[in-house]
Write a protein that holds these residues in place. Structure first.
Motif, mmCIF file in Angstrom:
data_model
loop_
_atom_site.group_PDB
_atom_site.id
_atom_site.type_symbol
_atom_site.label_atom_id
_atom_site.label_comp_id
_atom_site.label_asym_id
_atom_site.label_seq_id
_atom_site.Cartn_x
_atom_site.Cartn_y
_atom_site.Cartn_z
ATOM 1 N N TYR A 34 -4.405 -7.845 -7.447
ATOM 2 C CA TYR A 34 -3.691 -8.419 -6.305
ATOM 3 C C TYR A 34 -3.288 -7.299 -5.346
ATOM 4 O O TYR A 34 -2.980 -6.183 -5.762
ATOM 5 N N TYR A 36 -0.485 -6.756 -2.133
ATOM 6 C CA TYR A 36 0.627 -7.200 -1.300
ATOM 7 C C TYR A 36 0.976 -6.063 -0.339
ATOM 8 O O TYR A 36 0.654 -4.900 -0.589
ATOM 9 N N GLN A 38 4.391 -4.673 2.271
ATOM 10 C CA GLN A 38 5.804 -4.853 2.595
ATOM 11 C C GLN A 38 6.128 -4.049 3.838
ATOM 12 O O GLN A 38 5.978 -2.826 3.856
ATOM 13 N N GLY A 43 10.461 -9.117 2.665
ATOM 14 C CA GLY A 43 9.851 -9.410 1.380
ATOM 15 C C GLY A 43 8.368 -9.099 1.403
ATOM 16 O O GLY A 43 7.723 -9.166 2.457
ATOM 17 N N PRO A 44 7.778 -8.723 0.277
ATOM 18 C CA PRO A 44 6.331 -8.465 0.232
ATOM 19 C C PRO A 44 5.535 -9.692 0.652
ATOM 20 O O PRO A 44 5.911 -10.830 0.373
ATOM 21 N N TYR A 87 0.815 -2.506 -1.846
ATOM 22 C CA TYR A 87 0.901 -2.464 -3.294
ATOM 23 C C TYR A 87 -0.335 -3.104 -3.926
ATOM 24 O O TYR A 87 -0.735 -4.205 -3.557
ATOM 25 N N LEU A 103 4.915 -9.686 -12.310
ATOM 26 C CA LEU A 103 4.195 -8.834 -11.371
ATOM 27 C C LEU A 103 4.862 -7.472 -11.412
ATOM 28 O O LEU A 103 6.039 -7.358 -11.089
ATOM 29 N N THR A 104 4.139 -6.454 -11.797
ATOM 30 C CA THR A 104 4.710 -5.117 -11.894
ATOM 31 C C THR A 104 4.256 -4.281 -10.710
ATOM 32 O O THR A 104 3.058 -4.060 -10.525
ATOM 33 N N PHE A 105 5.227 -3.838 -9.912
ATOM 34 C CA PHE A 105 4.928 -3.059 -8.708
ATOM 35 C C PHE A 105 5.041 -1.573 -9.010
ATOM 36 O O PHE A 105 5.969 -1.131 -9.669
ATOM 37 N N GLY A 106 4.092 -0.803 -8.473
ATOM 38 C CA GLY A 106 4.190 0.651 -8.499
ATOM 39 C C GLY A 106 4.838 1.133 -7.213
ATOM 40 O O GLY A 106 5.578 0.393 -6.567
ATOM 41 N N GLN A 107 4.538 2.384 -6.850
ATOM 42 C CA GLN A 107 5.140 2.955 -5.644
ATOM 43 C C GLN A 107 4.404 2.551 -4.371
ATOM 44 O O GLN A 107 4.945 2.617 -3.285
#
Lengths: 115, 110
Positions: A34, A36, A38, A43-44, A87, A103-107
């Motif tokens: 996925y 996204y 921001q 919000g994303p 992301y 949903l795990t977001f990185g940097q």
């Protein structure tokens, strides 16, 4: 969920294509990719997702390598409004083709589009 | 965005007070999520719920509590036990393909 690695920042000239890479070398066969983005203090926003085939919608294209270990998000004609944090996320899909779980977001990658 | 409403947009509270952030969705989504975002950082998962009356801790649940009594609502309470509550809080909902996010609540504790 598999981890993703993205460059911390990228620049792009307005009107040119922006190609944002993502590495997900530990992705499992049942995980979707996925994207996204921001914009500051919002919000994303969902952009696109895919499993193994390349995908295109009105916002972007997603190119997934044959081994699925990496992908590239392509914004074909970047504008100043595309400046944002992008992301890349991988997420498990169940047998029915839907995705549940966190949903795990990185940097993410900070994309700056300049005139 | 997409039928997810977070209120209020800005919230100020005194240290030591509990505060509840609202998240409502009219998308008929089963799953809902709460994330926290600190300046210059990515989103970190606090809690998520995949069905009414059930929820799971995320990566940073300490000092927070949630409830899921209705499908449409997933309020987050920031308790006095949360050591550094000032942050941007984002709620999301999902029906198994794409998660949509609200516009966030910026909480400042003074």
């Amino acid at each position: 969920d598999a981890k993703t690695t993205q460059p911390p920042s990228m620049d792009c000239a307005e009107g040119r294509a922006a190609n944002l890479p993502c590495n997900h070398s530990t992705i499992s066969g049942n995980e979707y990719v996925y994207w996204y983005r921001q914009i500051h203090s919002q919000g994303p926003q969902y952009i696109i997702h895919g499993l193994k085939n390349n995908e295109t919608n009105e916002m972007a294209s997603l190119i997934i390598t044959e081994d699925r270990k990496s992908s590239t998000l392509i914004l074909p004609h970047a504008t100043l409004r595309d400046t944002a944090v992008y992301y890349c996320i991988v997420r498990v899909a169940n047998a029915g083709g839907t995705s549940y779980g966190k949903l795990t977001f990185g940097q993410g990658t900070i994309l700056t589009v300049h005139p | 965005d997409g039928g997810i409403t977070q209120s209020p947009k800005y919230l100020f509270r005194k240290e030591g007070q509990n505060v509840t952030l609202s998240c409502e969705q009219n998308l008929n989504h089963d799953a809902m999520y709460w994330y926290r975002q600190d300046p210059g950082q990515g989103l970190r998962l606090i809690y998520y719920s995949q069905i009414v009356n059930d929820f799971q801790k995320g990566d940073i649940a300490e000092g927070y509590s949630v409830s899921r009594e209705k499908k449409e609502s997933f309020p987050l309470t920031v308790t006095s036990a949360q050591k550094n509550p000032t942050a941007f809080y984002l709620c999301a909902s999902d029906k198994g393909v794409v998660a949509f996010f609200g516009q966030g609540t910026r909480l400042t504790v003074v």
